[in-house]
Scaffold this motif. Structure first.
Motif, PDB file in Angstrom:
ATOM      1  N   GLU A  16      20.667  22.892  32.399  1.00  0.00           N
ATOM      2  CA  GLU A  16      21.639  23.871  31.924  1.00  0.00           C
ATOM      3  C   GLU A  16      21.011  25.241  31.667  1.00  0.00           C
ATOM      4  O   GLU A  16      21.641  26.267  31.904  1.00  0.00           O
ATOM      5  N   VAL A  20      22.103  28.779  33.170  1.00  0.00           N
ATOM      6  CA  VAL A  20      22.378  29.925  32.297  1.00  0.00           C
ATOM      7  C   VAL A  20      21.598  31.151  32.767  1.00  0.00           C
ATOM      8  O   VAL A  20      22.151  32.252  32.883  1.00  0.00           O
ATOM      9  N   ASP A  24      24.716  32.882  34.382  1.00  0.00           N
ATOM     10  CA  ASP A  24      25.402  33.518  33.251  1.00  0.00           C
ATOM     11  C   ASP A  24      24.734  34.803  32.774  1.00  0.00           C
ATOM     12  O   ASP A  24      25.411  35.715  32.319  1.00  0.00           O
ATOM     13  N   LEU A  79      23.931  28.815  26.323  1.00  0.00           N
ATOM     14  CA  LEU A  79      23.641  27.391  26.518  1.00  0.00           C
ATOM     15  C   LEU A  79      24.609  26.546  25.704  1.00  0.00           C
ATOM     16  O   LEU A  79      25.101  25.518  26.174  1.00  0.00           O
ATOM     17  N   LYS A  81      27.654  27.164  24.934  1.00  0.00           N
ATOM     18  CA  LYS A  81      28.953  27.114  25.608  1.00  0.00           C
ATOM     19  C   LYS A  81      28.969  26.067  26.705  1.00  0.00           C
ATOM     20  O   LYS A  81      29.984  25.429  26.953  1.00  0.00           O
ATOM     21  N   ARG A  82      27.820  25.885  27.367  1.00  0.00           N
ATOM     22  CA  ARG A  82      27.754  24.949  28.490  1.00  0.00           C
ATOM     23  C   ARG A  82      27.624  23.495  28.043  1.00  0.00           C
ATOM     24  O   ARG A  82      28.121  22.590  28.716  1.00  0.00           O
TER      25      ARG A  82
END
Length: 138
Positions: A16, A20, A24, A79, A81-82
């Protein structure tokens, strides 16, 4: 030795965090390539994660690492949010520079410059065509 729980969390964080940093938050790297994450180590209480970054591409690895450390709060938020559906607590992220690839390249270069002479031949009258038999007794 890490528990299965730590290993699973480390694997999840590695995947993740890579997403990110690449998708992101690409603005952190000024249009350059995002660093790759070589290893993540998580403490037993899952409160901290040590993230080792490979910063081979590009120049000034220390400056790039400082940018990441300065934006650690933003990275942790992205992170969170994921992984909010998977993890209950998002660990504190501590970033380190992983220079193992550069060290391996340096050691390869050092080993390539070594001059190793060939092994001396046995002068006991044995034929070079026959393989040497091991001696059991003197």
């Amino acid at each position: 030795m890490e528990s299965k729980r730590q290993q699973k969390m480390a694997s999840l964080l590695q995947q993740e965090l890579a997403a990110v940093l690449q998708r992101d938050l690409p603005h952190l790297f000024g249009g350059g390539l995002a660093p790759s994450i070589s290893t993540v180590k998580v403490t037993p209480d899952l409160g901290q994660a040590r993230v080792y970054l490979s910063l081979l591409l590009g120049n000034n690895a220390t400056d790039r690492l400082e940018i990441i450390k300065d934006n650690a709060k933003e990275i942790r938020h992205a992170l969170a949010k994921r992984i909010r559906q998977t993890a209950r607590v998002v660990p504190e992220l501590i970033f380190f520079h992983d220079d193992s690839a550069a060290y391996a390249a340096h050691m390869d270069q050092v080993l390539g410059t070594l001059h190793i002479p060939p092994a001396p031949k046995d002068d006991e009258g044995e034929d070079d065509d026959k393989p040497a038999r091991p001696r059991l007794f003197n």
